[in-house]
Design an enzyme around this catalytic site. Structure first.
Site, PDB file in Angstrom:
ATOM      1  N   THR A  29       0.801  -1.103   0.131  1.00 50.39           N
ATOM      2  CA  THR A  29      -0.012  -0.004   0.016  1.00 50.39           C
ATOM      3  C   THR A  29       0.889   1.243  -0.102  1.00 50.39           C
ATOM      4  O   THR A  29       0.648   2.295  -0.592  1.00 50.39           O
ATOM      5  CB  THR A  29      -1.029  -0.097   1.190  1.00 50.39           C
ATOM      6  OG1 THR A  29      -1.468  -1.219   1.354  1.00 50.39           O
ATOM      7  CG2 THR A  29      -2.011   0.990   1.196  1.00 50.39           C
ATOM      8  N   ASP A  82      -1.677  -4.482   8.812  1.00 49.06           N
ATOM      9  CA  ASP A  82      -2.126  -5.613   8.729  1.00 49.06           C
ATOM     10  C   ASP A  82      -3.424  -6.132   9.152  1.00 49.06           C
ATOM     11  O   ASP A  82      -4.440  -6.356   8.669  1.00 49.06           O
ATOM     12  CB  ASP A  82      -1.160  -6.924   9.148  1.00 49.06           C
ATOM     13  CG  ASP A  82       0.266  -6.605   8.556  1.00 49.06           C
ATOM     14  OD1 ASP A  82       0.374  -7.030   7.320  1.00 49.06           O
ATOM     15  OD2 ASP A  82       1.317  -6.464   9.151  1.00 49.06           O
ATOM     16  N   GLY A  94       3.845  -7.308   8.989  1.00 44.53           N
ATOM     17  CA  GLY A  94       3.971  -8.244   8.054  1.00 44.53           C
ATOM     18  C   GLY A  94       4.862  -8.268   7.009  1.00 44.53           C
ATOM     19  O   GLY A  94       5.526  -9.602   6.414  1.00 44.53           O
ATOM     20  N   GLU A 101       9.373   1.067  11.852  1.00 38.18           N
ATOM     21  CA  GLU A 101       7.907   1.773  11.666  1.00 38.18           C
ATOM     22  C   GLU A 101       7.756   2.393  12.966  1.00 38.18           C
ATOM     23  O   GLU A 101       7.094   3.290  12.999  1.00 38.18           O
ATOM     24  CB  GLU A 101       7.012   0.573  11.291  1.00 38.18           C
ATOM     25  CG  GLU A 101       7.316   0.185   9.704  1.00 38.18           C
ATOM     26  CD  GLU A 101       6.440  -0.878   9.186  1.00 38.18           C
ATOM     27  OE1 GLU A 101       6.309  -1.247   7.918  1.00 38.18           O
ATOM     28  OE2 GLU A 101       6.000  -1.593   9.955  1.00 38.18           O
TER      29      GLU A 101
HETATM   30  C1  5RP Z   1       5.219  -3.894   7.047  1.00 36.95           C
HETATM   31  C2  5RP Z   1       3.905  -3.358   7.502  1.00 36.95           C
HETATM   32  C3  5RP Z   1       2.869  -3.226   6.412  1.00 36.95           C
HETATM   33  O1  5RP Z   1       2.394  -1.822   6.653  1.00 36.95           O
HETATM   34  C4  5RP Z   1       1.917  -4.158   6.550  1.00 36.95           C
HETATM   35  O2  5RP Z   1       2.556  -5.433   6.269  1.00 36.95           O
HETATM   36  C5  5RP Z   1       0.777  -3.861   5.461  1.00 36.95           C
HETATM   37  O3  5RP Z   1       1.418  -4.287   4.291  1.00 36.95           O
HETATM   38  P1  5RP Z   1       0.486  -4.080   2.820  1.00 36.95           P
HETATM   39  O4  5RP Z   1       0.103  -2.658   2.555  1.00 36.95           O
HETATM   40  O5  5RP Z   1       1.555  -4.783   1.687  1.00 36.95           O
HETATM   41  O6  5RP Z   1      -0.738  -4.886   2.840  1.00 36.95           O
HETATM   42  O7  5RP Z   1       3.576  -3.190   8.557  1.00 36.95           O
HETATM   43  O8  5RP Z   1       6.112  -4.154   8.168  1.00 36.95           O
END
Ligand code: 5RP
Length: 215
Positions: A29, A82, A94, A101
């Protein structure tokens, strides 16, 4: 789903103001957000990135990436999740970037979270909760989590974080008190960070419906 991610990401551009240094998260995203940010890159000072992956994409667009130690406090952080509950508490990690972050979220005045509708839940925990651990503490942390919660830690074998650590994914949680669980898991020696964002939840969540839903 990719359209939904893009709608949310493009809506987040509304929060970017002239001259800003923008905190940038990680994931598919956020990749749409970085692409949209490239369209207004002349208006921003640059970005602070939460992963090598996002840094490469930002630089690929010619956006300057600054070190957080030099940037100081940020006005805005944009990242995915997630899972997201109605109080804007999140599960993240994820993509294994949870520690950086969390640091950038903490350093930011406003955290805008961008998600597709599948990420919205009433209670966090269906998505296995990622925890970054010091490699030598993997088993110790796993045993402590079983004792504390009864849930099942699974080692994300083969994954090494940008910080050189490992990830445990905790299956079988129903997180009715995210703040309490985040605090409890943070106490276990060897835990680097917990992918629960409850102490520092998102300030704004944009769901990529058409038109986007903001809460
Ligand atoms: C990475 C994260 C991402 O923000 C989370 O996994 C969402 O990913 P995506 O936008 O691919 O669904 O926390 O560590």
């Amino acid at each position: 789903m990719s359209d939904a991610k893009r709608y949310a990401a493009e809506k987040a551009i509304d929060y970017v103001e002239d001259g800003m240094l923008v905190g940038v998260g990680t994931g598919s995203t956020v990749a749409y957000f970085i692409d949209a940010l490239a369209g207004i890159k002349h208006r921003i000072q640059g970005a602070v990135s939460s992963s090598e992956q996002s840094t490469a994409r930002l630089r690929g667009h010619g956006i300057e990436v600054l070190d957080l130690n030099h940037a100081g406090q940020l006005a805005l952080y944009v990242d995915g999740a997630d899972e997201c509950d109605p109080r804007r508490c999140l599960i993240k990690g994820g993509g294994a970037a949870l520690t950086r972050e969390k640091i950038i979220a903490e350093a930011s005045e406003k955290f805008v979270c961008i998600v597709d509708p599948s990420k919205q839940v009433a209670v966090l925990g269906k998505f296995p909760l990622p925890i970054e651990v010091i490699p030598m503490a993997r088993s110790l942390v796993a045993r402590a989590i079983v004792a504390a919660t009864g849930a099942q830690p699974v080692w994300r074998e083969g994954v090494v974080t940008d910080n050189g650590n490992w990830i445990l994914d905790i299956h079988g949680l129903a997180i009715t008190e995210p703040l309490v669980l985040e605090r409890e898991l943070n106490q276990i020696p060897g835990v680097v960070s917990v992918g629960l964002f409850a102490r520092r939840p998102a300030d704004v969540v944009i769901v990529g419906t058409e038109p986007p839903t903001v809460f």
